[in-house]
Design an enzyme around this catalytic site. Structure first.
Site, mmCIF file in Angstrom:
data_model
loop_
_atom_site.group_PDB
_atom_site.id
_atom_site.type_symbol
_atom_site.label_atom_id
_atom_site.label_comp_id
_atom_site.label_asym_id
_atom_site.label_seq_id
_atom_site.Cartn_x
_atom_site.Cartn_y
_atom_site.Cartn_z
ATOM 1 N N THR A 57 0.828 -1.207 0.000
ATOM 2 C CA THR A 57 0.000 0.000 0.000
ATOM 3 C C THR A 57 0.861 1.255 0.000
ATOM 4 O OG1 THR A 57 -1.753 -1.213 1.132
ATOM 5 C CG2 THR A 57 -1.864 1.177 1.245
ATOM 6 N N TYR A 101 6.496 -11.639 5.050
ATOM 7 C CA TYR A 101 5.312 -11.051 4.404
ATOM 8 C C TYR A 101 4.992 -11.897 3.180
ATOM 9 C CZ TYR A 101 2.748 -7.165 2.009
ATOM 10 O OH TYR A 101 1.848 -6.383 1.358
ATOM 11 N N LYS A 128 2.903 -11.581 8.117
ATOM 12 C CA LYS A 128 1.711 -10.977 7.517
ATOM 13 C C LYS A 128 1.383 -11.781 6.269
ATOM 14 C CE LYS A 128 -0.177 -7.211 4.843
ATOM 15 N NZ LYS A 128 0.096 -6.056 3.955
#
Length: 304
Positions: free
Chosen positions: A52, A140, A168
């Site tokens: 993001t 991640y 994550k």
């Protein structure tokens, strides 16, 4: 290695957008407003230089400046997680050192992208890089962009490497989540968070520790409230709040026929709300007025 994090890390940790005024200039005022907005909403940490945050499109100058400014602005109020993913092993280490020097709390890494790694190679990579990490490391899983997955057995093995403290997962795959959760059943200290906000309640209800949810840039309190409802198994509140999240997901994130619609929509909405600039790093461009008008209409329609 000093670990300032409470393990496991729990709650909502928004993956902050990177406010820009052009391809190589940080919108510092916008960054300050964004950080104050999210912390005021009750978030449990912030994560910079993630997907993001457009990390792969940013110069190292911008990445380092963003780390410095974020750590100053947060000023220890919540943990700061810094993305250090890169195609270069050494550049990841350089970013980790920058994060440590500026007071960040942990770093986050994807599999190296461009070249596809086998699972044994991934595990060796993690062993080698964590040995040079000055901070705790989160892995991640972002297979849609890296084209490589941390297989469940690799996650289990990675959790045994000193210095790797959590994960994550942005695969949006509940079957994958259940496999990983089962393999980590004896590691309650190992943080396990989910990216896609549409499945965050189910994730928390079944043992996940929280969400790294993009919408928390815009409406941090909504996502914190949904997390708390999920922890408390308040199903009436979960249904009410999840409907609001789905309204965001199906309107703001779906303007235009772009793979980047989520990010363009999110940045545009933040701009409409006066929080930060909506400039997009190349190769993307901000929404034009016609699309911006759709975002304005979608924001007006939200029952928040």
């Amino acid at each position: 290695m000093t670990n300032k994090l409470i393990q496991p890390l729990r709650g909502i940790v928004p993956p902050l957008v990177t406010p820009l005024t052009d391809n190589n200039t940080l919108d510092v005022d916008g960054l300050e407003r964004l950080i104050e907005h999210t912390i005021a909403g009750g978030v449990h940490g912030v994560f910079i230089l993630g997907t993001t945050g457009e990390f792969a499109s940013l110069s190292y100058k911008i990445r380092q400046e963003l780390i410095e400014k974020t750590c100053i602005l947060v000023n220890g109020r919540v943990p700061v997680l810094v993305g250090i993913a890169d195609t270069s092993f050494q550049e990841s280490i350089n970013l980790a050192n920058c994060a440590a020097e500026n007071g960040a709390d942990a770093v986050v890494i994807t599999p190296p992208y461009y070249f596809s790694s086998g699972q044994p190679e991934l595990l060796e990579y993690l062993e080698r890089i964590v040995a040079q990490m000055p901070l705790p490391l989160f892995i991640y899983n972002m297979p849609v962009h890296t084209k490589v997955i941390f297989a469940p057995e690799t996650v289990k093995a990675a959790a045994e490497i000193p210095g790797i403290v959590g994960m994550k997962d942005s695969s949006a795959n509940l079957a994958y989540f259940n496999q990983v959760r089962y393999l980590l059943r004896n590691r309650p200290d190992f943080t396990f968070m989910v990216g896609p906000e549409e499945i965050m309640p189910e994730f928390v209800l079944t043992g996940g520790h929280g969400g790294v949810n993009g919408g928390a840039n815009l409406f941090p309190k909504l996502y914190v409230d949904l997390y708390n409802a999920s922890v408390n198994k308040d199903f009436v509140q979960i249904e009410k709040l999840r409907n609001k999240v789905m309204q965001i997901s199906t309107s703001i994130y779906n303007v235009g026929s772009y793979g980047s619609s989520y990010l363009k929509g999110l940045k545009c909405a933040l701009s409409v709300k006066g929080i930060c600039n909506d400039f997009m790093a190349e190769p993307f461009h901000r929404f034009k007025q016609e699309e911006r008008n759709k975002i304005i209409k979608a924001l007006d329609a939200l029952d928040l």
